[in-house]
Design a protein around this motif. Sequence first.
Motif, PDB file in Angstrom:
ATOM      1  N   GLY A 106       6.350  -1.376  -2.315  1.00 26.36           N
ATOM      2  CA  GLY A 106       6.370  -2.237  -3.490  1.00 26.36           C
ATOM      3  C   GLY A 106       5.590  -3.512  -3.243  1.00 26.36           C
ATOM      4  N   ARG A 107       5.294  -4.230  -4.330  1.00 26.99           N
ATOM      5  CA  ARG A 107       4.551  -5.497  -4.253  1.00 26.99           C
ATOM      6  C   ARG A 107       5.485  -6.651  -4.552  1.00 26.99           C
ATOM      7  NH1 ARG A 107      -0.781  -7.293  -4.675  1.00 26.99           N
ATOM      8  NH2 ARG A 107      -0.974  -9.409  -5.473  1.00 26.99           N
ATOM      9  N   ALA A 108       5.613  -7.571  -3.598  1.00 26.90           N
ATOM     10  CA  ALA A 108       6.463  -8.743  -3.792  1.00 26.90           C
ATOM     11  C   ALA A 108       5.896  -9.613  -4.906  1.00 26.90           C
ATOM     12  CB  ALA A 108       6.563  -9.548  -2.505  1.00 26.90           C
ATOM     13  N   VAL A 109       6.766 -10.070  -5.804  1.00 30.79           N
ATOM     14  CA  VAL A 109       6.311 -10.879  -6.927  1.00 30.79           C
ATOM     15  C   VAL A 109       7.013 -12.232  -7.013  1.00 30.79           C
ATOM     16  CG1 VAL A 109       5.585  -8.911  -8.316  1.00 30.79           C
ATOM     17  CG2 VAL A 109       7.944  -9.712  -8.484  1.00 30.79           C
TER      18      VAL A 109
ATOM     19  N   GLU B   4       0.829  -1.196   0.000  1.00 30.90           N
ATOM     20  CA  GLU B   4       0.000   0.000   0.000  1.00 30.90           C
ATOM     21  C   GLU B   4       0.869   1.254   0.000  1.00 30.90           C
ATOM     22  OE1 GLU B   4      -3.666   0.099   2.299  1.00 30.90           O
ATOM     23  OE2 GLU B   4      -3.275  -1.959   2.939  1.00 30.90           O
ATOM     24  N   PRO B   5       0.312   2.393  -0.383  1.00 30.32           N
ATOM     25  CA  PRO B   5       1.115   3.622  -0.503  1.00 30.32           C
ATOM     26  C   PRO B   5       1.361   4.342   0.815  1.00 30.32           C
ATOM     27  CG  PRO B   5      -1.127   4.060  -1.174  1.00 30.32           C
ATOM     28  CD  PRO B   5      -1.045   2.580  -0.921  1.00 30.32           C
ATOM     29  N   ARG B   6       1.098   3.689   1.945  1.00 31.29           N
ATOM     30  CA  ARG B   6       1.306   4.290   3.261  1.00 31.29           C
ATOM     31  C   ARG B   6       1.630   3.197   4.272  1.00 31.29           C
ATOM     32  NH1 ARG B   6      -3.631   4.734   1.658  1.00 31.29           N
ATOM     33  NH2 ARG B   6      -3.522   6.968   1.321  1.00 31.29           N
ATOM     34  N   PRO B   7       2.287   3.554   5.378  1.00 33.00           N
ATOM     35  CA  PRO B   7       2.592   2.545   6.398  1.00 33.00           C
ATOM     36  C   PRO B   7       1.327   1.987   7.046  1.00 33.00           C
ATOM     37  CG  PRO B   7       3.929   4.534   6.700  1.00 33.00           C
ATOM     38  CD  PRO B   7       2.856   4.870   5.699  1.00 33.00           C
ATOM     39  N   ALA B   8       1.519   1.034   7.953  1.00 29.85           N
ATOM     40  CA  ALA B   8       0.401   0.312   8.575  1.00 29.85           C
ATOM     41  C   ALA B   8      -0.599   1.249   9.253  1.00 29.85           C
ATOM     42  CB  ALA B   8       0.948  -0.690   9.594  1.00 29.85           C
ATOM     43  N   TYR B   9      -1.875   0.857   9.172  1.00 25.00           N
ATOM     44  CA  TYR B   9      -2.933   1.601   9.854  1.00 25.00           C
ATOM     45  C   TYR B   9      -3.976   0.617  10.367  1.00 25.00           C
ATOM     46  CZ  TYR B   9      -5.063   1.048   5.224  1.00 25.00           C
ATOM     47  OH  TYR B   9      -5.537   0.522   4.048  1.00 25.00           O
ATOM     48  N   ASN B  10      -4.897   1.102  11.176  1.00 29.21           N
ATOM     49  CA  ASN B  10      -5.875   0.265  11.866  1.00 29.21           C
ATOM     50  C   ASN B  10      -7.040  -0.085  10.944  1.00 29.21           C
ATOM     51  OD1 ASN B  10      -7.730  -0.923  13.605  1.00 29.21           O
ATOM     52  ND2 ASN B  10      -7.360   0.530  15.260  1.00 29.21           N
ATOM     53  N   ARG B  11      -7.056  -1.321  10.447  1.00 30.01           N
ATOM     54  CA  ARG B  11      -8.146  -1.752   9.563  1.00 30.01           C
ATOM     55  C   ARG B  11      -9.437  -2.021  10.332  1.00 30.01           C
ATOM     56  NH1 ARG B  11      -5.749  -2.559   4.699  1.00 30.01           N
ATOM     57  NH2 ARG B  11      -3.718  -3.610   4.661  1.00 30.01           N
ATOM     58  N   VAL B  12      -9.328  -2.412  11.595  1.00 32.07           N
ATOM     59  CA  VAL B  12     -10.525  -2.727  12.378  1.00 32.07           C
ATOM     60  C   VAL B  12     -11.418  -1.492  12.504  1.00 32.07           C
ATOM     61  CG1 VAL B  12     -11.368  -3.517  14.623  1.00 32.07           C
ATOM     62  CG2 VAL B  12      -9.306  -4.540  13.645  1.00 32.07           C
ATOM     63  N   MET B  13     -10.785  -0.328  12.590  1.00 34.81           N
ATOM     64  CA  MET B  13     -11.532   0.923  12.734  1.00 34.81           C
ATOM     65  C   MET B  13     -11.683   1.649  11.393  1.00 34.81           C
ATOM     66  SD  MET B  13     -12.316   1.102  15.918  1.00 34.81           S
ATOM     67  CE  MET B  13     -12.797   2.822  16.072  1.00 34.81           C
ATOM     68  N   LEU B  14     -11.629   0.905  10.308  1.00 30.71           N
ATOM     69  CA  LEU B  14     -11.601   1.504   8.979  1.00 30.71           C
ATOM     70  C   LEU B  14     -12.799   2.411   8.712  1.00 30.71           C
ATOM     71  CD1 LEU B  14      -9.816   1.505   6.466  1.00 30.71           C
ATOM     72  CD2 LEU B  14     -11.133  -0.418   5.575  1.00 30.71           C
ATOM     73  N   THR B  15     -13.954   2.067   9.280  1.00 26.50           N
ATOM     74  CA  THR B  15     -15.148   2.867   9.043  1.00 26.50           C
ATOM     75  C   THR B  15     -14.969   4.307   9.528  1.00 26.50           C
ATOM     76  OG1 THR B  15     -16.518   0.884   9.255  1.00 26.50           O
ATOM     77  CG2 THR B  15     -17.643   2.980   9.445  1.00 26.50           C
ATOM     78  N   GLN B  16     -14.099   4.509  10.507  1.00 29.61           N
ATOM     79  CA  GLN B  16     -13.836   5.862  11.001  1.00 29.61           C
ATOM     80  C   GLN B  16     -13.324   6.776   9.888  1.00 29.61           C
ATOM     81  OE1 GLN B  16     -14.411   7.230  13.995  1.00 29.61           O
ATOM     82  NE2 GLN B  16     -13.504   9.194  13.381  1.00 29.61           N
TER      83      GLN B  16
ATOM     84  N   TYR C   5      10.443  -7.419  -6.252  1.00 25.82           N
ATOM     85  CA  TYR C   5       9.208  -6.665  -6.053  1.00 25.82           C
ATOM     86  C   TYR C   5       9.061  -5.592  -7.123  1.00 25.82           C
ATOM     87  CZ  TYR C   5      12.189  -3.071  -3.820  1.00 25.82           C
ATOM     88  OH  TYR C   5      13.152  -2.127  -3.557  1.00 25.82           O
ATOM     89  N   THR C   6       7.813  -5.168  -7.305  1.00 27.96           N
ATOM     90  CA  THR C   6       7.506  -4.110  -8.259  1.00 27.96           C
ATOM     91  C   THR C   6       7.298  -2.812  -7.503  1.00 27.96           C
ATOM     92  OG1 THR C   6       6.426  -5.702  -9.736  1.00 27.96           O
ATOM     93  CG2 THR C   6       5.954  -3.372 -10.099  1.00 27.96           C
ATOM     94  N   GLU C   7       8.037  -1.790  -7.862  1.00 25.36           N
ATOM     95  CA  GLU C   7       7.920  -0.490  -7.216  1.00 25.36           C
ATOM     96  C   GLU C   7       6.649   0.220  -7.684  1.00 25.36           C
ATOM     97  OE1 GLU C   7      11.527   1.417  -8.394  1.00 25.36           O
ATOM     98  OE2 GLU C   7      12.697   0.532  -6.747  1.00 25.36           O
ATOM     99  N   PRO C   8       6.169   1.216  -6.926  1.00 28.13           N
ATOM    100  CA  PRO C   8       4.968   1.958  -7.350  1.00 28.13           C
ATOM    101  C   PRO C   8       5.100   2.549  -8.752  1.00 28.13           C
ATOM    102  CG  PRO C   8       5.501   2.478  -5.079  1.00 28.13           C
ATOM    103  CD  PRO C   8       6.639   1.646  -5.596  1.00 28.13           C
TER     104      PRO C   8
END
Length: 225
Positions: free
Chosen positions: A124-127, A79-91, A138-141
């Motif tokens: 990047g995405r591991a391939v 993803e284009p950003r570091p880790a974030y809270n998916r459980v509270m995604l609706t926020q 991996y493929t860079e953005p």
Amino acid sequence: PGSPLTGGCGFLLLQTWHAMAVSGPKKPQQEVASTVSDDPSVESGKRVLVVGHGPIGHSFIEKLGERDAGFEISVLCEEPRPAYNRVMLTQYFVDRDGDKHDQMKLSYCTETSLKDTGVNLIYGRAVAVDRATKLVSYTEPSGSSNSVGYDLLVFATGSYCFVPPTPGMVISEKKNPHWPDDPASRPQGVFVYRTIEDLDGMIAASKGGARKAAVIGGGLLGLEA
């Protein structure tokens, strides 16, 4: 092939590959002690590569860093950003602060905080994994190809939203056929509920005039949606 799957905990240790896969109901901190030597001098200087920087991957990195064992830690983030809270995604529908990048209300960390703790964040995405040379491609953005080395490899890629194989749910020819969850292969108006970009797409659709929605899945996020 031939690697042991222990119990029903969903923890896969590929000893011959020098790789670990973290998934399932157990938190990564419960597994770290069983996979890393109690003698820091044994592991010091080893390159640990974590593929996936979601909540599980980030928690694993935090616990590994607390050992102060001298690991060289890198994390590959699709993803284009570091880790974030998916459980509270609706926020996010309230905050709508994706433009803040790594300083959203849902963010677990910033690029600076990772750097300050010695973690090398790679977008990047591991391939592919080359076990002989211990390299992950991996493929860079930007679309360019690159690779990163490891001594210990951790897969913390998490899950993906299952889209039923129903006519109209996926375009006839997937743009990325090897991706089980490929946003580029969904027809207009079909979304999943997993990333900031998914929610941005829903917001854009509502602004574009959409007034009716059907939600498939009655779990926590489905009900919140």
